[in-house]
Design a protein around this motif. Structure first.
Motif, short mmCIF file in Angstrom:
data_model
loop_
_atom_site.label_atom_id
_atom_site.label_comp_id
_atom_site.label_asym_id
_atom_site.label_seq_id
_atom_site.Cartn_x
_atom_site.Cartn_y
_atom_site.Cartn_z
N GLU A 43 2.47 1.60 -3.43
CA GLU A 43 1.18 1.90 -4.39
C GLU A 43 1.10 3.64 -4.18
OE1 GLU A 43 -2.90 0.91 -6.09
OE2 GLU A 43 -2.00 -0.27 -4.53
N LYS A 44 1.24 4.05 -2.94
CA LYS A 44 0.81 5.17 -2.87
C LYS A 44 1.87 6.51 -3.33
CE LYS A 44 -2.35 4.90 1.04
NZ LYS A 44 -2.67 5.69 2.55
N ALA A 69 3.75 -2.58 -7.00
CA ALA A 69 3.79 -2.54 -5.43
C ALA A 69 3.20 -3.61 -4.58
CB ALA A 69 2.48 -1.62 -5.01
N ARG A 70 2.41 -4.63 -5.06
CA ARG A 70 2.13 -5.88 -4.62
C ARG A 70 3.35 -6.75 -4.48
NH1 ARG A 70 0.54 -10.80 -5.91
NH2 ARG A 70 0.53 -10.54 -8.09
N GLU A 121 0.90 -1.10 -0.03
CA GLU A 121 0.02 0.04 0.01
C GLU A 121 0.92 1.22 -0.03
OE1 GLU A 121 -3.51 2.15 2.68
OE2 GLU A 121 -3.09 -0.10 3.00
N THR A 178 4.03 5.15 -6.07
CA THR A 178 4.35 4.82 -7.63
C THR A 178 3.15 4.89 -8.52
OG1 THR A 178 4.10 2.43 -7.11
CG2 THR A 178 6.26 3.57 -6.91
N LYS A 179 1.94 4.74 -7.73
CA LYS A 179 0.61 4.49 -8.67
C LYS A 179 0.68 3.14 -9.79
CE LYS A 179 -0.65 8.45 -7.12
NZ LYS A 179 -0.75 8.59 -5.59
N GLU A 180 1.38 2.35 -9.16
CA GLU A 180 1.70 1.01 -9.90
C GLU A 180 1.22 -0.07 -9.10
OE1 GLU A 180 2.69 0.41 -12.90
OE2 GLU A 180 2.92 2.71 -13.41
N LYS A 181 0.02 -0.61 -9.21
CA LYS A 181 -0.61 -1.61 -7.96
C LYS A 181 0.15 -3.14 -8.13
CE LYS A 181 -4.76 -3.49 -6.26
NZ LYS A 181 -6.24 -3.07 -6.27
#
Length: 157
Positions: free
Chosen positions: A43-44, A52-53, A40, A46-49
């Motif tokens: 992702e906040k 990020a996972r 999370e 990089t905006k790359e879900k």
């Protein structure tokens, strides 16, 4: 000890810790899953879900293997065969270190996840005890297995 051993012990310990965290999170209805929290935060930024996972899980297991390596080096230097006592000691120390690291990460992240910090840190201490017990007992069993193999090789000569 062989070079891959900290990876084995770290993977076992981190897997046990992660299962513990997911079970506690589900039973308490809290966001206590370390890989998900890491993801999370990534992702906040990089905006790359998907990145990020993957990053969350990779960072979580990489830290676990790194900590297992440190524990094993300490046990090797002190000529200690790790067991329950060493796992508990390592768990408390790594838990306190983990709490400090998470506090710093949450403090400097521009938009940290909203979690109940006091309950999370208490959980984190217990999760590290689970992790360290897994590392200690895996290291002990692996070390004993290697000793037995060595004895068997000597007897066959």
């Amino acid at each position: 000890m062989e070079k891959h051993h900290p990876i084995v012990a770290g993977t076992v310990g981190t897997t046990l810790m992660t299962l513990f965290s997911y079970m506690v999170a589900a039973s308490k209805g809290e966001k206590f899953e370390e890989p998900a929290l890491l993801a999370e935060m990534v992702e906040k930024l990089t905006k790359e879900k998907e990145l990020a996972r993957i990053s969350g899980w990779t960072m979580h297991f990489a830290m676990g293997c790194s900590m297992a390596f440190v524990f094993q080096q300490i046990w090797k230097q002190t000529k200690t065969n790790p067991g329950i006592k060493q796992g508990l000691i390592a768990g408390v120390l790594s838990g306190l270190s983990g709490i400090l690291i998470w506090k710093v990460v949450f403090k400097f992240h521009p938009n940290p996840p909203p979690i109940p910090f006091n309950r999370y840190y208490g959980h984190l201490l217990l999760a590290h005890v689970v992790f360290s017990m897994g590392v200690a007992l895996t290291s002990r069993n692996y070390k004993n297995e290697k000793i037995q193999q060595s004895i068997g090789n000597e007897e066959s000569k």
